[in-house]
Design an enzyme around this catalytic site. Structure first.
Site, PDB file in Angstrom:
ATOM      1  CB  SER A 179     -37.570  -7.068   5.375  1.00 43.61           C
ATOM      2  OG  SER A 179     -36.419  -7.577   4.725  1.00 43.61           O
ATOM      3  CG  HIS A 207     -39.956  -4.453   7.865  1.00 44.54           C
ATOM      4  ND1 HIS A 207     -40.895  -4.444   6.864  1.00 44.54           N
ATOM      5  CD2 HIS A 207     -38.745  -4.354   7.242  1.00 44.54           C
ATOM      6  CE1 HIS A 207     -40.295  -4.362   5.693  1.00 44.54           C
ATOM      7  NE2 HIS A 207     -38.990  -4.308   5.895  1.00 44.54           N
ATOM      8  CE  LYS A 242     -39.857  -1.215   4.610  1.00 42.76           C
ATOM      9  NZ  LYS A 242     -39.078  -0.035   4.145  1.00 42.76           N
TER      10      LYS A 242
END
Length: 394
Positions: A179, A207, A242
């Site tokens: 990250s 991610h 995300k």
């Protein structure tokens, strides 16, 4: 108590590590009103621009008609049909047999690790793992071993050490995409080591999910890029706050794994279910991932940023993801550059310890499919003089 609190807060301020909230009027898309100012944001994890997508917002509004909240934990009466639809869609997108929803990535990582290993077992982790993986390992009661970032030789030393001392369970937990650095774990080689040392591999796809994958599962994440299936990467965690632009998290894997976690993951069992509006928004976001070329657009923005930044001789890290850090080292320097960027109309994260190791403070520039090339040019044109001003103060 007040003296203790005041002393620790003063210490953090003196170290240039004090953090403050930035108050946004709405989700950045990618322009946002921040503390009353209009800024172009390069600090969001909304990699595909789905947090402000009208279809996702409409789906959430429709889902709210099912109730403001789930009213109870999933195993009492808080599991709705929309939750089941979302779990089925996650399993489809990740190429796994089943999936289970969690309230957040932190709850998922802590819950999974503590459900799978305990006293007498081993947890092995990369030193740059996310805090949720680190905390999950520490509180599990298992013996906790770490290895230098992405160092396969150091990893094998720890796996060999764990196997020589233990005939039971060994869990290797790593981020797929890191990250703060934006680089990826060498998952294919890690999976081979796991097979050699009879170790379970857990990949945190916070991610990676939604933005990368394979031809068969294009949104599944970095494990899919490495060619790992359900057998070679049996525990897949992903977040929905995300790339999916919403909230919550999931674990995907075999039906047996999901049934086991349903019975033994305390952070799943003992918490209220995901609000139905969020589940509906997540479901629509995953459908859009499958239907629209959002990943391709994001990759174009990443390539454009790196090409332009390289032409300006900016100090880039070895990241091909949407996370593009600029390491500056000094906490005071990174705060000064971020402030100058904000004055120029751009919001970029100034990341300092303890989020990153001491001496590695950095600007964390994050790109989105929603950014335009003109916005990227604007950021870079503001970044160069900001760096020069800090490096050579008047």
């Amino acid at each position: 108590m007040q003296d203790f609190l005041d002393a620790r807060l003063a210490e953090r301020r003196a170290q240039q590590l004090y953090r403050k909230h930035k108050v946004l009027a709405a989700a950045p898309g990618p322009v946002a009103e921040v503390d009353g100012r209009t800024l172009v944001t390069f600090s969001s994890n909304d990699y595909l621009g789905l947090a402000t997508h009208p279809d996702v917002i409409a789906a959430q509004q429709h889902g709210a008609a099912l109730g403001a909240g789930a009213t109870a934990s999933h195993l009492v009466n808080g599991h709705f049909d929309i939750h089941q639809q979302l779990q089925n869609k996650i399993a489809e997108v990740t190429g796994r047999e089943a999936a289970l929803l969690f309230g957040s990535g932190y709850m998922a990582n802590v819950g999974v690790i503590n459900a799978l290993v305990g006293r007498g077992d081993f947890v092995v982790q990369d030193k740059l793992n996310h805090a949720s993986l680190i905390d999950g390992g520490r509180i599990s009661g298992a013996q906790y071993l770490r290895f230098a970032h992405n160092d396969l030789e150091a990893l094998e030393v720890q796996l060999r050490r764990a196997r020589e001392k233990n005939s039971g369970k060994i869990l290797l937990a790593v981020d797929g995409v890191y990250s703060m650095d934006g680089d990826s774990a060498p998952l294919a080689q890690m999976a081979e080591l796991c097979q050699r040392y009879d170790t379970w591999l857990m990949v945190d796809e916070a991610h990676g999910f939604g933005v990368t994958g394979s031809a068969e599962n294009p949104s599944a994440g970095s494990a899919a890029v490495a060619g790992l299936d359900q057998h070679s990467a049996p525990i897949l965690m992903g977040t929905l706050g995300k790339a999916a632009g919403n909230a919550g998290a999931f674990v995907a894997g075999s039906r047996a794994l999901i049934e086991y976690l349903t019975q033994f993951a305390r952070t799943y069992i003992y918490t209220t279910g995901m609000p139905p509006a969020v589940a509906a928004g997540c479901l629509r976001a995953l459908e859009l991932m499958q239907q629209q070329p959002l990943r391709e657009t994001l990759q174009q923005r990443i390539d454009y940023f790196r090409q332009r930044a390289a032409a300006l001789q900016l100090p880039l890290e070895n990241s091909t993801s949407a996370i593009q850090p600029v390491l500056l080292g000094c906490e005071q320097t990174v705060l000064a550059v971020a402030e100058r960027l904000q004055e120029a109309g751009f919001l970029v994260g100034a990341i300092r310890p303890p989020t990153v190791p001491a001496g590695t403070a950095r600007l964390r520039i994050t790109l989105s499919a929603a950014h335009s090339e003109a916005q990227i040019d604007g950021l870079l044109q503001a970044l160069v003089p900001a760096l020069c001003a800090v490096e050579a103060p008047a």
